[in-house]
Design a protein around this motif. Sequence first.
Motif, PDB file in Angstrom:
ATOM      1  N   THR A  75       0.830  -1.210   0.000  1.00  0.00           N
ATOM      2  CA  THR A  75       0.000   0.000   0.000  1.00  0.00           C
ATOM      3  C   THR A  75       0.862   1.256   0.000  1.00  0.00           C
ATOM      4  O   THR A  75       2.080   1.198   0.195  1.00  0.00           O
ATOM      5  CB  THR A  75      -0.920   0.057   1.235  1.00  0.00           C
ATOM      6  N   ASP A  79      -4.169   4.883   1.109  1.00  0.00           N
ATOM      7  CA  ASP A  79      -4.829   3.702   0.556  1.00  0.00           C
ATOM      8  C   ASP A  79      -5.742   3.081   1.614  1.00  0.00           C
ATOM      9  O   ASP A  79      -5.750   3.497   2.785  1.00  0.00           O
ATOM     10  CB  ASP A  79      -3.787   2.657   0.125  1.00  0.00           C
ATOM     11  N   GLU A  80      -6.507   2.067   1.183  1.00  0.00           N
ATOM     12  CA  GLU A  80      -7.397   1.372   2.101  1.00  0.00           C
ATOM     13  C   GLU A  80      -7.192  -0.140   1.991  1.00  0.00           C
ATOM     14  O   GLU A  80      -6.999  -0.681   0.906  1.00  0.00           O
ATOM     15  CB  GLU A  80      -8.858   1.719   1.798  1.00  0.00           C
ATOM     16  N   SER A 101       1.560   2.380   8.009  1.00  0.00           N
ATOM     17  CA  SER A 101       1.320   2.522   6.574  1.00  0.00           C
ATOM     18  C   SER A 101       0.471   3.720   6.195  1.00  0.00           C
ATOM     19  O   SER A 101       0.327   4.010   5.007  1.00  0.00           O
ATOM     20  CB  SER A 101       0.660   1.242   6.027  1.00  0.00           C
ATOM     21  N   ALA A 103      -2.654   3.946   6.202  1.00  0.00           N
ATOM     22  CA  ALA A 103      -3.793   3.447   5.426  1.00  0.00           C
ATOM     23  C   ALA A 103      -5.028   3.337   6.312  1.00  0.00           C
ATOM     24  O   ALA A 103      -4.925   3.169   7.535  1.00  0.00           O
ATOM     25  CB  ALA A 103      -3.466   2.092   4.819  1.00  0.00           C
ATOM     26  N   SER A 104      -6.177   3.413   5.700  1.00  0.00           N
ATOM     27  CA  SER A 104      -7.431   3.177   6.413  1.00  0.00           C
ATOM     28  C   SER A 104      -7.872   1.731   6.196  1.00  0.00           C
ATOM     29  O   SER A 104      -7.264   0.989   5.427  1.00  0.00           O
ATOM     30  CB  SER A 104      -8.521   4.144   5.946  1.00  0.00           C
ATOM     31  N   PRO A 132     -10.504   7.071   0.045  1.00  0.00           N
ATOM     32  CA  PRO A 132      -9.202   6.393   0.025  1.00  0.00           C
ATOM     33  C   PRO A 132      -9.181   5.397  -1.126  1.00  0.00           C
ATOM     34  O   PRO A 132     -10.221   4.874  -1.525  1.00  0.00           O
ATOM     35  CB  PRO A 132      -9.139   5.695   1.385  1.00  0.00           C
TER      36      PRO A 132
END
Length: 348
Positions: A75, A79-80, A101, A103-104, A132
């Motif tokens: 990722t 990003d997700e 990261s 990220a979600s 995302p």
Amino acid sequence: MSLIRKLELRSDTFTKPGKGMMQAMMSASVGDDVFSEDPTVNELEGYAAELFGMQEAVFCPSGTMTNQIAIKVNTRPMDEVICDKLSHIYLYEAGGIAYNSGASVRLLDGDRGRINATQVIENINANETYYPKSALVALENTVNKGGGAYYNMQDILDIKKVCEDHGLRLHLDGARLFNALVETKESPKDFGKIFDTISICLSKGLGAPVGSLLLLKHKQDKEAARRTRKVMGGGMRQSGFLAAAGLYALKNNVDLLLEDHKRARLIGETLKTVPGVSQVLPVDTNIVIFELEAPLLGSEIVKKLVEFDILCAPFGKRMVRMVTHLDFTDDDLNETIKRLSKLDFRKI
């Protein structure tokens, strides 16, 4: 109450090296793995990569680290990650997806932790600037929080097709993957063909004292994985002593997992007869999760069972987990059944 033998069922991480594994560790040839010069680490990584038919492998101290490195490699910030709400990477890795990261997470409600292709399709974000970017699907096999449930291969293949169609990468938290493999008779290479990254744990049912492996389909990801391992503090030096235990585990202990599963199922059948137990989840591998009748609490029953020298773990408000493992013998099983059969959880 004080009994002679404590029955360790809290986790399969409590295993200790046997004589053969200790001999392998003590005779290991070692170097400095930060310089990629530990021959036993290199041998372990090569053996595991070949076993799964993947390009590379990276030896790490823990499964949390291998999962977190995989997410970082797969990722970019904003990003997700799509995964089940029971996933270890979400529940038990200290918010590492966000911290490491950036990220979600999109949480899905699967079947005992197992998601399906339709759910994945329905949760891929549109390519809009205010969403995302859906980048990674993460599966767990077997599912810890799902009582050791494992995936049907066709369901994994269906998810892989969705990932290919939408440009998503696919990661497997395979901490207990070998527990699934000995049940389904599938090959590690079956999984190596599908996933971009796979994390496998050596220190659970396989019996090594420390260590996990991150397996990589794409050769170019190894440098990023090793760099991320370094920044997380996972660059070990003469770690060949630990890698030797992992090699021994992979070569000698995989088939023994079936014995753990048999013992777990017998414990599950016994628990169904104990007053105060409302249900026992299906025992697919080596994890037994049972639910208590109200108003009984998992944390309180676990404390009470310590008085009978049965060690297990609370797993929710009214849930308790027991895990069989390499060091849990037939004698331990018989003693566990004997002690549980005499109990009434409503009265202890």
